[in-house]
Design an enzyme around this catalytic site. Structure first.
Site, PDB file in Angstrom:
ATOM      1  N   SER A 198       0.879  -9.778  -0.628  1.00 15.47           N
ATOM      2  CA  SER A 198       0.598  -8.336  -0.566  1.00 15.47           C
ATOM      3  C   SER A 198       0.970  -7.694   0.759  1.00 15.47           C
ATOM      4  O   SER A 198       1.214  -6.486   0.812  1.00 15.47           O
ATOM      5  CB  SER A 198      -0.886  -8.083  -0.860  1.00 15.47           C
ATOM      6  OG  SER A 198      -1.705  -8.825   0.027  1.00 15.47           O
ATOM      7  N   LYS A 221       0.796  -1.224   0.000  1.00  9.99           N
ATOM      8  CA  LYS A 221       0.000   0.000   0.000  1.00  9.99           C
ATOM      9  C   LYS A 221       0.833   1.281   0.000  1.00  9.99           C
ATOM     10  O   LYS A 221       0.337   2.348  -0.385  1.00  9.99           O
ATOM     11  CB  LYS A 221      -0.948  -0.005   1.203  1.00  9.99           C
ATOM     12  CG  LYS A 221      -2.125  -0.964   1.084  1.00  9.99           C
ATOM     13  CD  LYS A 221      -3.155  -0.471   0.081  1.00  9.99           C
ATOM     14  CE  LYS A 221      -4.459  -1.256   0.175  1.00  9.99           C
ATOM     15  NZ  LYS A 221      -5.499  -0.710  -0.718  1.00  9.99           N
TER      16      LYS A 221
END
Length: 349
Positions: A320, A60
């Protein structure tokens, strides 16, 4: 219809992120390590793109910094706000601190404590609301209007997509020559990472034998339903919060993300909660990497659902994030130690 993100946009984001976001490793998983974790030979060489190696423990940072870095001095002076279950929250908080801006983060009350505390430690002001992703977005918009903050969306934004797309450029660079077929698996929730990676790969290697697929929990499969029906659908918070993958509980794909996904993504596969837990254990045992539940869905898809994917010589599973609750991490480590001792206690594919 919004204007789609271009390869030039993603390359500009890559330059902007130089020295801020890590160029994360692409790890080849040794077949003997997989066998040691209880799995038979897979029909492809397996690679893990370890976004858990980012300074905030997840991908992110790429999109958040790319968005915040393009704000004017006046906008930075008024501060930024976002809504997130945890990893985007940390990305925005990190970017805001680096660029000298105040950050306000609207988070759900059921977000993992480790993510709330990590976001607060980066200097952000935390506002807690209920579990619905729509509720935290509404609160963020309300506060932005009242205080003049600039909203940094978690996924439905060209700069966010371009930033996440830098992960796709790195995968292409690290794979080298494409031959024999490659499948890249990305987690999908709001669609920022999947749309960015797919756009970067399809535009960065036009005509190459690379397919990009999404992976998500069966209990939060709104993206697969949207992709299969070619209609953007929304699930309820009661539905999506059933999954342990807190980062994948978004109720709907973003509109711009959906446009990218329809154009560049080849398919979406879903995995069960049991498969997610098993994949987290295998990730730790076979690679030493720690995956949070949201980050393990791609490995779960590779291990348990590869028959649903195209045949390929190499498969890249994007890990992720690795921001996992301490209790769950301790449980996984104990399980991995027990599996190592028993040599073969796990169920193989």
């Amino acid at each position: 219809m919004g204007e789609l993100v271009s390869l030039d946009d993603i390359r500009a984001a890559q330059r902007r992120l130089a020295g801020v976001a890590a160029r994360t490793s692409l790890h080849r998983v040794a077949p003997e390590r997989l066998r040691g974790a209880g799995f038979a030979e897979l029909p492809f060489a397996l690679y893990i793109k370890a976004e858990s190696e980012q300074p905030i423990g997840s991908f992110k940072l790429r999109g958040a910094y790319n968005r915040v870095a393009q704000l004017s001095e006046e906008e930075l002076g008024r501060g930024v706000i976002t809504y997130s279950s945890g990893n985007h929250a940390q990305g925005v908080a990190y970017a805001a601190r680096a660029l000298g801006a105040k950050a306000v983060i609207v988070m759900p009350e059921n977000a993992p404590a480790v993510k709330i505390e990590a976001t607060r430690a980066l200097g952000a002001e935390i506002v807690l609301v209920g579990p619905a992703s729509s509720e935290r977005m509404a609160k963020a918009l309300e506060l932005a209007k009242a205080h003049g903050y600039t909203v940094v969306p978690p996924y439905d934004d060209p700069a966010i997509i371009a930033g996440q797309g830098t992960c796709g450029l790195e995968i292409l660079e690290q794979l080298g020559e494409i031959s024999g077929g490659v499948v890249v698996l990305s987690p999908v929730s709001g669609g920022g990472l999947l749309s960015g990676i797919a756009t970067a790969i399809k535009l960065g290697a036009p005509g190459a034998a690379v397919q990009v697929w999404g992976a998500e929990p069966e209990l939060a499969a709104d993206a697969k339903e949207s992709f299969d029906t070619k209609t953007l659908v929304e699930w309820t918070a009661a539905q999506t919060t059933r999954t342990m993958s807190d980062g994948l509980r978004t109720q709907s794909l973003g509109r711009l993300n959906f446009e990218h996904i329809l154009r560049y993504v080849d398919g979406i596969v879903t995995v069960s909660e049991e498969e997610i837990v098993a994949a987290m254990r295998v990730m730790l045992a076979a690679t030493g990497l720690v995956a949070e539940p949201s980050g393990a869905v791609t490995l779960a898809a590779a291990l348990y659902h590869h028959a649903e994917l195209p045949r390929c010589e190499r498969l890249v599973a994007v890990l992720s994030g690795g921001n996992i609750e301490p209790g769950l991490r301790a449980e996984l480590e104990a399980g991995a130690a027990a599996a190592e001792a028993s040599k073969g206690g796990q169920v193989g594919v």
